[in-house]
Write a protein that holds these residues in place. Structure first.
Motif, PDB file in Angstrom:
ATOM      1  N   SER A 186      41.177  44.792  30.726  1.00  0.00           N
ATOM      2  CA  SER A 186      39.810  45.594  30.068  1.00  0.00           C
ATOM      3  C   SER A 186      38.641  44.711  29.803  1.00  0.00           C
ATOM      4  N   LEU A 187      38.772  43.379  29.497  1.00  0.00           N
ATOM      5  CA  LEU A 187      37.534  42.664  29.277  1.00  0.00           C
ATOM      6  C   LEU A 187      36.976  42.487  30.646  1.00  0.00           C
ATOM      7  N   ILE A 188      37.649  42.031  31.815  1.00  0.00           N
ATOM      8  CA  ILE A 188      37.177  42.310  33.113  1.00  0.00           C
ATOM      9  C   ILE A 188      36.488  43.424  33.600  1.00  0.00           C
ATOM     10  N   GLU A 189      36.724  44.392  33.128  1.00  0.00           N
ATOM     11  CA  GLU A 189      36.181  45.699  33.432  1.00  0.00           C
ATOM     12  C   GLU A 189      34.962  45.778  32.639  1.00  0.00           C
ATOM     13  N   LEU A 190      34.981  45.338  31.372  1.00  0.00           N
ATOM     14  CA  LEU A 190      33.520  45.499  30.629  1.00  0.00           C
ATOM     15  C   LEU A 190      32.740  44.786  31.141  1.00  0.00           C
ATOM     16  N   VAL A 191      33.092  43.223  31.504  1.00  0.00           N
ATOM     17  CA  VAL A 191      31.950  42.416  32.212  1.00  0.00           C
ATOM     18  C   VAL A 191      31.586  42.602  33.695  1.00  0.00           C
ATOM     19  N   GLU A 192      32.416  43.468  34.439  1.00  0.00           N
ATOM     20  CA  GLU A 192      32.067  44.086  35.582  1.00  0.00           C
ATOM     21  C   GLU A 192      31.142  45.184  35.672  1.00  0.00           C
TER      22      GLU A 192
ATOM     23  N   LEU B 208      32.887  40.668  42.036  1.00  0.00           N
ATOM     24  CA  LEU B 208      33.997  40.750  40.947  1.00  0.00           C
ATOM     25  C   LEU B 208      34.623  42.430  41.072  1.00  0.00           C
ATOM     26  N   ALA B 209      33.793  43.282  41.219  1.00  0.00           N
ATOM     27  CA  ALA B 209      34.072  44.572  41.425  1.00  0.00           C
ATOM     28  C   ALA B 209      35.024  45.025  42.529  1.00  0.00           C
ATOM     29  N   VAL B 210      34.642  44.284  43.636  1.00  0.00           N
ATOM     30  CA  VAL B 210      35.467  44.488  45.077  1.00  0.00           C
ATOM     31  C   VAL B 210      36.947  43.676  45.004  1.00  0.00           C
ATOM     32  N   ILE B 211      36.644  42.444  44.374  1.00  0.00           N
ATOM     33  CA  ILE B 211      38.049  41.715  44.241  1.00  0.00           C
ATOM     34  C   ILE B 211      39.112  42.265  43.241  1.00  0.00           C
ATOM     35  N   ALA B 212      38.380  42.557  41.975  1.00  0.00           N
ATOM     36  CA  ALA B 212      39.411  43.238  40.953  1.00  0.00           C
ATOM     37  C   ALA B 212      39.841  44.503  41.512  1.00  0.00           C
TER      38      ALA B 212
ATOM     39  N   TRP C 191      32.096  51.385  49.724  1.00  0.00           N
ATOM     40  CA  TRP C 191      30.759  51.568  49.665  1.00  0.00           C
ATOM     41  C   TRP C 191      30.105  50.219  49.240  1.00  0.00           C
ATOM     42  N   ILE C 192      30.411  49.537  48.321  1.00  0.00           N
ATOM     43  CA  ILE C 192      29.962  48.131  47.788  1.00  0.00           C
ATOM     44  C   ILE C 192      29.984  47.329  48.993  1.00  0.00           C
ATOM     45  N   LEU C 193      30.978  46.968  49.664  1.00  0.00           N
ATOM     46  CA  LEU C 193      31.344  45.965  50.489  1.00  0.00           C
ATOM     47  C   LEU C 193      30.056  46.316  51.712  1.00  0.00           C
TER      48      LEU C 193
END
Length: 261
Positions: free
Chosen positions: A161-167, A181-185, A218-220
């Motif tokens: 959840s913290l990773i999601e917030l940072v992302e 980070l968004a793509v990898i996670a 899309w991000i990629l």
């Protein structure tokens, strides 16, 4: 067909953004004197706005204002940022609930059994086998989990959840590291979501995995990550080519190049 003008719509909400370059020829193309006072071209929508410029200096030091497709992409990116932030907050609440349950498991178990006894006559009246229902079986299985196991689960959910917030914060601020980070996670959890989908199909899971796959692709592609479509250099070139100052600078340089030829 009506075409959505992201530039003017954004300026209508946030106001214009003007800049006075020190280069005389470029400055002349962006400035006009009117009866109401001086006006400068907005770096986002290109319209003239009355009043002093918001900034001045060499054209190379002017802010790179997102416009056109880049502005639309920023809107999509911030939509994903809000979605990630909401998931992060929800995950933190779930982690807290699991941790509280782990520290008061016996009390909750006792409370559950008491309430189950209260609802049993109602269930019998409607001929519902409450004792062997899937919901009750699932809840009872959680009571068999060890406290250490539940603590680890709470810690894992909290970390994710913290990773999601940072992302989410990084995506909102349009940071390139947040895109990676968004793509990898997101991609890392796609196999787990796929396995869950194999065992139990539900509309929510289908929508979730579809959104995650679409977001990764899309991000990629749009942000040209990991060297795709020319990588970071091509991405930056595309951003600068859409800049109003770059367009006007090219217009200033064109006559001199024609004369030299």
């Amino acid at each position: 067909m009506f075409k959505h003008d992201w530039n003017r719509r954004t300026c209508a909400r946030r106001g214009h953004l003007t800049y006075a370059p020190t280069e005389p020829a470029l400055r002349e193309r962006l400035h006009v004197a009117t009866a109401a006072g001086e006006a400068w071209r907005c770096l986002r929508c290109g319209d003239f706005a009355l009043g002093a410029p918001h900034g001045s200096g060499p054209a190379d030091q002017a802010p790179l204002v997102p416009r056109g497709k880049a502005l639309r992409d920023l809107f999509v990116l911030r939509f994903l940022a809000v979605e990630r932030a909401l998931r992060g907050v929800l995950g933190i609440l779930v982690a807290w609930a699991v941790w509280r349950f782990a520290n008061s498991q016996d009390a909750v178990h006792l409370l559950f059994d008491r309430n189950l006894t209260v609802f049993r006559p109602v269930a019998d009246h409607f001929h519902w086998d409450l004792e062997h229902s899937s919901v009750v079986d699932t809840i009872r299985r959680t009571f068999d989990y060890k406290k250490t196991t539940l603590t680890y689960v709470a810690g894992g959910v909290l970390a994710y959840s913290l990773i999601e917030l940072v992302e989410g914060v990084g995506l909102w601020l349009n940071k390139r590291w947040a895109e990676y980070l968004a793509v990898i996670a997101t991609a890392a959890f796609l196999p787990l979501e796929g396995m869950e989908l194999i065992h139990h199909v539900s509309p929510v899971k289908l929508v979730t995995i579809a959104v995650n796959v679409a977001a990764v692709l899309w991000i990629l592609l749009s942000k040209r990550l990991f060297g795709l479509r020319g990588g970071h250099r091509a991405f930056e070139a595309q951003r600068h080519s859409a800049s109003l100052l770059e367009v006007e600078r090219a217009a200033v340089a064109a006559p001199s190049q024609t004369t030299a030829a």
